[in-house]
Design a protein around this motif. Sequence first.
Motif, PDB file in Angstrom:
ATOM      1  N   TYR A   1       0.851  -1.188   0.000  1.00 55.19           N
ATOM      2  CA  TYR A   1       0.000   0.000   0.000  1.00 55.19           C
ATOM      3  C   TYR A   1       0.889   1.241   0.000  1.00 55.19           C
ATOM      4  O   TYR A   1       0.640   2.205  -0.716  1.00 55.19           O
ATOM      5  N   LEU A   2       1.945   1.185   0.829  1.00 55.29           N
ATOM      6  CA  LEU A   2       2.837   2.341   0.898  1.00 55.29           C
ATOM      7  C   LEU A   2       3.647   2.481  -0.385  1.00 55.29           C
ATOM      8  O   LEU A   2       3.944   3.591  -0.818  1.00 55.29           O
ATOM      9  N   GLN A   3       3.982   1.336  -1.024  1.00 53.32           N
ATOM     10  CA  GLN A   3       4.675   1.431  -2.310  1.00 53.32           C
ATOM     11  C   GLN A   3       3.801   2.157  -3.335  1.00 53.32           C
ATOM     12  O   GLN A   3       4.265   3.053  -4.035  1.00 53.32           O
ATOM     13  N   ALA A   4       2.521   1.779  -3.385  1.00 58.40           N
ATOM     14  CA  ALA A   4       1.602   2.439  -4.320  1.00 58.40           C
ATOM     15  C   ALA A   4       1.445   3.921  -3.967  1.00 58.40           C
ATOM     16  O   ALA A   4       1.429   4.795  -4.845  1.00 58.40           O
ATOM     17  N   PHE A   5       1.336   4.226  -2.673  1.00 56.42           N
ATOM     18  CA  PHE A   5       1.229   5.632  -2.264  1.00 56.42           C
ATOM     19  C   PHE A   5       2.530   6.394  -2.577  1.00 56.42           C
ATOM     20  O   PHE A   5       2.498   7.553  -2.980  1.00 56.42           O
ATOM     21  N   GLY A   6       3.671   5.718  -2.377  1.00 60.14           N
ATOM     22  CA  GLY A   6       4.949   6.357  -2.695  1.00 60.14           C
ATOM     23  C   GLY A   6       5.045   6.710  -4.182  1.00 60.14           C
ATOM     24  O   GLY A   6       5.493   7.795  -4.551  1.00 60.14           O
TER      25      GLY A   6
ATOM     26  N   TYR B   1      10.627   0.455   4.857  1.00 62.86           N
ATOM     27  CA  TYR B   1      10.531   0.655   6.304  1.00 62.86           C
ATOM     28  C   TYR B   1       9.289  -0.078   6.818  1.00 62.86           C
ATOM     29  O   TYR B   1       9.321  -0.737   7.857  1.00 62.86           O
ATOM     30  N   LEU B   2       8.195   0.049   6.054  1.00 60.49           N
ATOM     31  CA  LEU B   2       6.967  -0.625   6.494  1.00 60.49           C
ATOM     32  C   LEU B   2       7.099  -2.136   6.358  1.00 60.49           C
ATOM     33  O   LEU B   2       6.556  -2.888   7.161  1.00 60.49           O
ATOM     34  N   GLN B   3       7.855  -2.598   5.336  1.00 58.82           N
ATOM     35  CA  GLN B   3       8.079  -4.040   5.225  1.00 58.82           C
ATOM     36  C   GLN B   3       8.819  -4.548   6.468  1.00 58.82           C
ATOM     37  O   GLN B   3       8.435  -5.571   7.053  1.00 58.82           O
ATOM     38  N   ALA B   4       9.858  -3.825   6.890  1.00 60.68           N
ATOM     39  CA  ALA B   4      10.608  -4.231   8.094  1.00 60.68           C
ATOM     40  C   ALA B   4       9.709  -4.167   9.330  1.00 60.68           C
ATOM     41  O   ALA B   4       9.735  -5.071  10.178  1.00 60.68           O
ATOM     42  N   PHE B   5       8.888  -3.124   9.436  1.00 59.87           N
ATOM     43  CA  PHE B   5       7.967  -3.024  10.572  1.00 59.87           C
ATOM     44  C   PHE B   5       6.911  -4.142  10.515  1.00 59.87           C
ATOM     45  O   PHE B   5       6.517  -4.697  11.540  1.00 59.87           O
TER      46      PHE B   5
ATOM     47  N   ARG C   1       7.314   7.494  11.249  1.00 55.80           N
ATOM     48  CA  ARG C   1       8.137   8.710  11.229  1.00 55.80           C
ATOM     49  C   ARG C   1       9.543   8.330  10.774  1.00 55.80           C
ATOM     50  O   ARG C   1      10.158   7.431  11.334  1.00 55.80           O
ATOM     51  N   HIS C   2      10.026   9.002   9.726  1.00 53.00           N
ATOM     52  CA  HIS C   2      11.389   8.784   9.245  1.00 53.00           C
ATOM     53  C   HIS C   2      12.295   9.794   9.926  1.00 53.00           C
ATOM     54  O   HIS C   2      12.131  10.999   9.730  1.00 53.00           O
TER      55      HIS C   2
ATOM     56  N   ALA D   1      13.753   5.309  12.654  1.00 55.97           N
ATOM     57  CA  ALA D   1      12.332   5.400  12.287  1.00 55.97           C
ATOM     58  C   ALA D   1      11.492   4.801  13.414  1.00 55.97           C
ATOM     59  O   ALA D   1      11.972   3.972  14.198  1.00 55.97           O
ATOM     60  N   THR D   2      10.245   5.244  13.493  1.00 54.69           N
ATOM     61  CA  THR D   2       9.302   4.596  14.399  1.00 54.69           C
ATOM     62  C   THR D   2       8.055   4.216  13.608  1.00 54.69           C
ATOM     63  O   THR D   2       7.733   4.833  12.588  1.00 54.69           O
ATOM     64  N   GLY D   3       7.377   3.175  14.075  1.00 50.96           N
ATOM     65  CA  GLY D   3       6.137   2.736  13.438  1.00 50.96           C
ATOM     66  C   GLY D   3       5.100   2.420  14.505  1.00 50.96           C
ATOM     67  O   GLY D   3       5.357   1.600  15.399  1.00 50.96           O
TER      68      GLY D   3
END
Lengths: 499, 499
Positions: A365-370, B365-369, B401-402, B440-442
Amino acid sequence: MAASGARTAAIIGGGVIGGGWAARFALMGWNVRIHDTDRDAERRINEVIDRARAAMPGLWDVALPDEGRISFHDDLAEAVEGAEWIQESVPERLDLKHEIYAAIQGACTEAAIIGSSTSGFRPSELAEGATRPGQIVVAHPFNPVYLIPLVEVVTGPGTGTARIDRIRSTLRDIGAHPLFLRREIDAHIADRLLEAVWREALWLVSDGVADTAEIDDAIRYGFGLRWAQMGLFETYRIAGGEAGMRQFLTQFGPALKWPWSKLTDVPELTDELVETIASQSDAQSGRRSIAELERIRDANLVAILRGLKARDWGAGRLLNAAERRIGGAPRSLDALSLTSPLPTGARAVPLDWSDQNGHMTEHRYLQAFGDATDRFLALVGCDDDYIACGHSYFTAETHIRHLAEVRAGARIEIDTRLLLAEGRRLRIFHRMWEDSRLVATGEHMLVHVDLESRRAVMPPPELQDKLARVAKAHAHLPEPEGAGAAVGRPPERQPDPQE
Amino acid sequence: MAASGARTAAIIGGGVIGGGWAARFALMGWNVRIHDTDRDAERRINEVIDRARAAMPGLWDVALPDEGRISFHDDLAEAVEGAEWIQESVPERLDLKHEIYAAIQGACTEAAIIGSSTSGFRPSELAEGATRPGQIVVAHPFNPVYLIPLVEVVTGPGTGTARIDRIRSTLRDIGAHPLFLRREIDAHIADRLLEAVWREALWLVSDGVADTAEIDDAIRYGFGLRWAQMGLFETYRIAGGEAGMRQFLTQFGPALKWPWSKLTDVPELTDELVETIASQSDAQSGRRSIAELERIRDANLVAILRGLKARDWGAGRLLNAAERRIGGAPRSLDALSLTSPLPTGARAVPLDWSDQNGHMTEHRYLQAFGDATDRFLALVGCDDDYIACGHSYFTAETHIRHLAEVRAGARIEIDTRLLLAEGRRLRIFHRMWEDSRLVATGEHMLVHVDLESRRAVMPPPELQDKLARVAKAHAHLPEPEGAGAAVGRPPERQPDPQE
């Protein structure tokens, strides 16, 4: 760096192959002792290990053990003493190899495994005249050794099952795949296949049918993509359809007799050979239907192709060229109405964006938003040319709400509202739609940066003007539902996030 | 579905290849008319097109044109009338093909291109006795036609440059890569190479050196990975080192004479042939140094391997097996202190997670989170076994947050604080560290769901108990900086997000 209590490998002969072995052992936590008579070996091996450090640890989603200690030794005996695995990668001269094995066996333990990286020699040739012949085995790797998992293993009659078990487990411990040959043969398996292709390719160049680049394209745009995920027989099993390998052999067997290559010594497709191949293929792939294999193959190919697309290389470069021809996304603000959010994305959800259940994975989802953010920025003038000149926007913050599930293959669209353009900061709000269903929103704070200093700086007046134009028009739109919310709190209970 | 004004292709002969052509044309917006005498063709072709619909549109990051209209025609003349491209994919019998071309040429326009999917025949054979020989060309695709870009094109003396230009642009328009042969030859290029491998593989099975699965492993764990991104010559150029192809030919040329295959008719490596190959290779790859090619190759291999890892297939399946052996992540709460956030990730940033500048891409970042969320859930009892029984947690909301940039290769660690476990909802807070630097934080809101109904339901008591234990312990930790914030507003100005 130091790893006390770590296992020890000795690398005899540096170069690209020896260096690759050293890297694979060391990055898996082994201490590695290297012996090479070439004075330049240390530099060359360190280059290989540096490349491996950049590429290999990221293959896994867990951290590797701490890197082992790497040391260089002028004295071969010092390098191999007490080592558990000794890998020989010296030039392909049998006399030289025999000399080295004598020196190794004079200093190593009886329990040590001596592996040879030889491409062509058989263990019986390697072990001629050796003190302990069973200790010397072929362990033939493929370049780059730290990324390609295959290691062909050929053992001799004296190797013994206990040692064979240790060879298997050790190679697996360093993330390699040992392929044990059933009997020794010149050039093992892979190099026989490679040699066949290489000879045919030389004929094609020699006869002026194609040049080297064209032959490479025939491979990397064609069967190379298939072979990265399924081999020859499984691919042909699919081609044979539900009837499988017997059908394929019946259908395409006769072509073997046609003058399709310069190389015409062909095994007779006797009933017995057909039966052997067909039943081996059943054992290999028979638990899956052809339809299932086709779905697996397609998903694998999509993952490989999209991986190459992100690198803009090979077949992935072709995809990017086709994408530019397809176009689709608007490239200028002038063509768009500013009285509604801007269209910043329309696409199908790729197979490699989905989990095992076919649903789009969270981070996609974030990839598409990015991607939508990039398109929005390009529309307001922060395009590739602008970025090439040294400035861009970085995302500082993201807030995603998942409102409905999306499946692989679904066509999604994204539109974008500019909430704030103030100084160095931009706040935008994406909505992701599948038809008329809102499936997710993404709110992002971006900061304009100098790509050299990586610090926030003011955007130039032209960019500010365009942003102000969009911001002014979008200010008349209703506040999007969900904007300004924190995780777990309904947005309507928040004060105006624009303050 | 209907696309008025669309271009029209006719597909003569269905099956997997004809169906694949139909899919590629239709999904690129062409109207497609299909003629096949087999009564089962419509079903089989529709199966191929359905697979293509699932896989092909997602190759690109833009939407494809609307799908063209697909129609089936008993009458060949009706199918080809006015079509711009006519693709013949009937069985490999020359008499049958001649019959079909006569029928096609009786009904199609002079401008139409007639492509044959033949694997082996030359255009001069195909066009024997044809009314307009130059109209018939070889356009040889590879299965699955809708994903593999390569199409080998062989034209005849009467084809003409204008028609050749149209062949090139049309194949590119449908996302394929036309590879034009310099002169006709039986089996074109790729099938000659494939035939050479196939014969050698049959010998290996016939001689009992390896079975079909082992040969396939030798390909897909080895050189198949290389060939998906670089071909034979570019790969060997790298093997030759900085001295390039001349060096490689000098070093490995003699091996050609060794008995490394059953097939021993070898082109003489004359000075002239060496010079031809070396200068073609310079033209192909010479603008990049070997070190640059090695970096490109490694990044491509990482992308391919990680793509396969996500699919748990081939070499990617080996990576997953190795990852289980490496272990690393704690698997039980009992081994952990609850007086600090839980360790939920330690890894290297893979090469395919970075942009062209080597910085980690936003969505990774979201993939890692997301991976850290999975590990946190496994620790509290929502592991693979639990999920297999039909329940899981879905992410409803995310706030990232990056705080600092991270480069490919960096080792990052993630720890996780449980902020809230209440009813069906979980709120967690991840911190991503590079050494002691918070990058970063998630913050994530998760909801416990029934995987059948896809609706929120209460977790079972055991899960609630474990969560309560962690929540109680974590309640003593200070509120993490940034928790509860909305995009663009400093968190300290928020009321207590736990309310």
